[in-house]
Design a protein around this motif. Structure first.
Motif, PDB file in Angstrom:
ATOM      1  N   PRO A 138       6.454  13.058   1.922  1.00  0.00           N
ATOM      2  CA  PRO A 138       6.009  14.007   2.947  1.00  0.00           C
ATOM      3  C   PRO A 138       7.094  15.030   3.273  1.00  0.00           C
ATOM      4  O   PRO A 138       8.286  14.727   3.251  1.00  0.00           O
ATOM      5  CB  PRO A 138       5.736  13.118   4.170  1.00  0.00           C
ATOM      6  CG  PRO A 138       5.549  11.741   3.618  1.00  0.00           C
ATOM      7  CD  PRO A 138       6.387  11.679   2.374  1.00  0.00           C
ATOM      8  N   ARG A 156       6.435   5.089  -6.841  1.00  0.00           N
ATOM      9  CA  ARG A 156       5.796   6.203  -6.117  1.00  0.00           C
ATOM     10  C   ARG A 156       5.259   7.231  -7.102  1.00  0.00           C
ATOM     11  O   ARG A 156       4.117   7.692  -6.989  1.00  0.00           O
ATOM     12  CB  ARG A 156       6.814   6.865  -5.174  1.00  0.00           C
ATOM     13  CG  ARG A 156       6.253   8.096  -4.459  1.00  0.00           C
ATOM     14  CD  ARG A 156       7.326   8.845  -3.709  1.00  0.00           C
ATOM     15  NE  ARG A 156       8.405   9.355  -4.529  1.00  0.00           N
ATOM     16  CZ  ARG A 156       8.352  10.487  -5.242  1.00  0.00           C
ATOM     17  NH1 ARG A 156       7.275  11.225  -5.265  1.00  0.00           N
ATOM     18  NH2 ARG A 156       9.397  10.869  -5.942  1.00  0.00           N
ATOM     19  N   HIS A 165      11.018   4.793  -6.215  1.00  0.00           N
ATOM     20  CA  HIS A 165      10.572   6.139  -6.585  1.00  0.00           C
ATOM     21  C   HIS A 165       9.762   6.100  -7.882  1.00  0.00           C
ATOM     22  O   HIS A 165       8.792   6.850  -8.029  1.00  0.00           O
ATOM     23  CB  HIS A 165      11.750   7.102  -6.711  1.00  0.00           C
ATOM     24  CG  HIS A 165      12.160   7.702  -5.411  1.00  0.00           C
ATOM     25  ND1 HIS A 165      11.346   8.520  -4.658  1.00  0.00           N
ATOM     26  CD2 HIS A 165      13.322   7.602  -4.711  1.00  0.00           C
ATOM     27  CE1 HIS A 165      11.970   8.896  -3.560  1.00  0.00           C
ATOM     28  NE2 HIS A 165      13.174   8.347  -3.562  1.00  0.00           N
ATOM     29  N   ARG A 201       2.195   6.181  -8.904  1.00  0.00           N
ATOM     30  CA  ARG A 201       1.006   6.258  -8.070  1.00  0.00           C
ATOM     31  C   ARG A 201       0.606   7.706  -7.769  1.00  0.00           C
ATOM     32  O   ARG A 201      -0.429   7.957  -7.159  1.00  0.00           O
ATOM     33  CB  ARG A 201       1.249   5.555  -6.738  1.00  0.00           C
ATOM     34  CG  ARG A 201       1.422   4.077  -6.846  1.00  0.00           C
ATOM     35  CD  ARG A 201       1.562   3.490  -5.477  1.00  0.00           C
ATOM     36  NE  ARG A 201       1.941   2.094  -5.519  1.00  0.00           N
ATOM     37  CZ  ARG A 201       1.925   1.308  -4.456  1.00  0.00           C
ATOM     38  NH1 ARG A 201       1.577   1.778  -3.277  1.00  0.00           N
ATOM     39  NH2 ARG A 201       2.294   0.055  -4.561  1.00  0.00           N
ATOM     40  N   GLY A 202       1.438   8.650  -8.157  1.00  0.00           N
ATOM     41  CA  GLY A 202       1.141  10.052  -7.916  1.00  0.00           C
ATOM     42  C   GLY A 202       1.359  10.468  -6.476  1.00  0.00           C
ATOM     43  O   GLY A 202       0.755  11.440  -6.006  1.00  0.00           O
ATOM     44  N   LEU A 203       2.254   9.781  -5.776  1.00  0.00           N
ATOM     45  CA  LEU A 203       2.514  10.097  -4.365  1.00  0.00           C
ATOM     46  C   LEU A 203       3.641  11.113  -4.234  1.00  0.00           C
ATOM     47  O   LEU A 203       4.579  11.101  -5.032  1.00  0.00           O
ATOM     48  CB  LEU A 203       2.917   8.825  -3.595  1.00  0.00           C
ATOM     49  CG  LEU A 203       1.883   7.711  -3.551  1.00  0.00           C
ATOM     50  CD1 LEU A 203       2.474   6.482  -2.882  1.00  0.00           C
ATOM     51  CD2 LEU A 203       0.655   8.174  -2.805  1.00  0.00           C
ATOM     52  N   GLU A 204       3.539  11.937  -3.233  1.00  0.00           N
ATOM     53  CA  GLU A 204       4.584  12.897  -2.908  1.00  0.00           C
ATOM     54  C   GLU A 204       5.295  12.419  -1.648  1.00  0.00           C
ATOM     55  O   GLU A 204       4.700  11.754  -0.798  1.00  0.00           O
ATOM     56  CB  GLU A 204       3.987  14.278  -2.645  1.00  0.00           C
ATOM     57  CG  GLU A 204       3.334  14.917  -3.845  1.00  0.00           C
ATOM     58  CD  GLU A 204       4.349  15.284  -4.930  1.00  0.00           C
ATOM     59  OE1 GLU A 204       5.471  15.667  -4.596  1.00  0.00           O
ATOM     60  OE2 GLU A 204       3.977  15.179  -6.109  1.00  0.00           O
ATOM     61  N   LEU A 225       6.027   4.329   0.984  1.00  0.00           N
ATOM     62  CA  LEU A 225       6.784   5.484   1.482  1.00  0.00           C
ATOM     63  C   LEU A 225       7.726   5.085   2.617  1.00  0.00           C
ATOM     64  O   LEU A 225       8.859   5.569   2.695  1.00  0.00           O
ATOM     65  CB  LEU A 225       5.815   6.580   1.933  1.00  0.00           C
ATOM     66  CG  LEU A 225       5.005   7.234   0.812  1.00  0.00           C
ATOM     67  CD1 LEU A 225       3.975   8.192   1.387  1.00  0.00           C
ATOM     68  CD2 LEU A 225       5.903   7.931  -0.196  1.00  0.00           C
ATOM     69  N   ASN A 247       0.836  -1.202   0.000  1.00  0.00           N
ATOM     70  CA  ASN A 247       0.000   0.000   0.000  1.00  0.00           C
ATOM     71  C   ASN A 247       0.878   1.263   0.000  1.00  0.00           C
ATOM     72  O   ASN A 247       2.106   1.179   0.130  1.00  0.00           O
ATOM     73  CB  ASN A 247      -0.989  -0.015   1.171  1.00  0.00           C
ATOM     74  CG  ASN A 247      -0.323   0.086   2.527  1.00  0.00           C
ATOM     75  OD1 ASN A 247       0.733   0.695   2.675  1.00  0.00           O
ATOM     76  ND2 ASN A 247      -0.933  -0.497   3.525  1.00  0.00           N
ATOM     77  N   ASP A 248       0.250   2.410  -0.149  1.00  0.00           N
ATOM     78  CA  ASP A 248       0.991   3.670  -0.274  1.00  0.00           C
ATOM     79  C   ASP A 248       1.856   3.964   0.949  1.00  0.00           C
ATOM     80  O   ASP A 248       3.015   4.373   0.822  1.00  0.00           O
ATOM     81  CB  ASP A 248       0.024   4.832  -0.503  1.00  0.00           C
ATOM     82  CG  ASP A 248      -0.685   4.741  -1.847  1.00  0.00           C
ATOM     83  OD1 ASP A 248      -0.287   3.899  -2.685  1.00  0.00           O
ATOM     84  OD2 ASP A 248      -1.636   5.504  -2.054  1.00  0.00           O
ATOM     85  N   THR A 249       1.330   3.733   2.133  1.00  0.00           N
ATOM     86  CA  THR A 249       2.080   3.998   3.361  1.00  0.00           C
ATOM     87  C   THR A 249       3.298   3.096   3.453  1.00  0.00           C
ATOM     88  O   THR A 249       4.393   3.540   3.805  1.00  0.00           O
ATOM     89  CB  THR A 249       1.174   3.795   4.595  1.00  0.00           C
ATOM     90  OG1 THR A 249       0.041   4.659   4.463  1.00  0.00           O
ATOM     91  CG2 THR A 249       1.899   4.108   5.876  1.00  0.00           C
TER      92      THR A 249
END
Length: 68
Positions: free
Chosen positions: A65, A57, A54, A60-63, A7, A2-4
């Motif tokens: 933090p 990431r 990366h 998925r369009g994640l930045e 990261l 998952n996204d968390t």
């Protein structure tokens, strides 16, 4: 993953790569050539894994933090 988790994995891999890079610098200043080569190889592998993470990431369009 998952996204968390993604990261968190990025941060973990970055920390490990940074430790190997620091180890290589230390070994270099102490003249331990074999240790330099080993640490640099491991840092390079970490960099490759980090690049893959990366890419995922970004896909998925994640930045990252701001507090990372």
């Amino acid at each position: 993953m998952n996204d968390t988790a993604l990261l968190a994995k990025i941060e973990d891999v970055r920390a490990v790569r940074d430790r190997f890079t620091a180890s290589a610098k230390r070994a270099s200043s102490e003249g331990r050539v074999d240790d330099v080569a080993r640490a640099l190889k491991l840092a390079q592998e970490g960099s490759k894994e980090l690049a893959q993470l990366h890419s995922e990431r970004i896909a998925r369009g994640l930045e990252i933090p701001a507090n990372a």
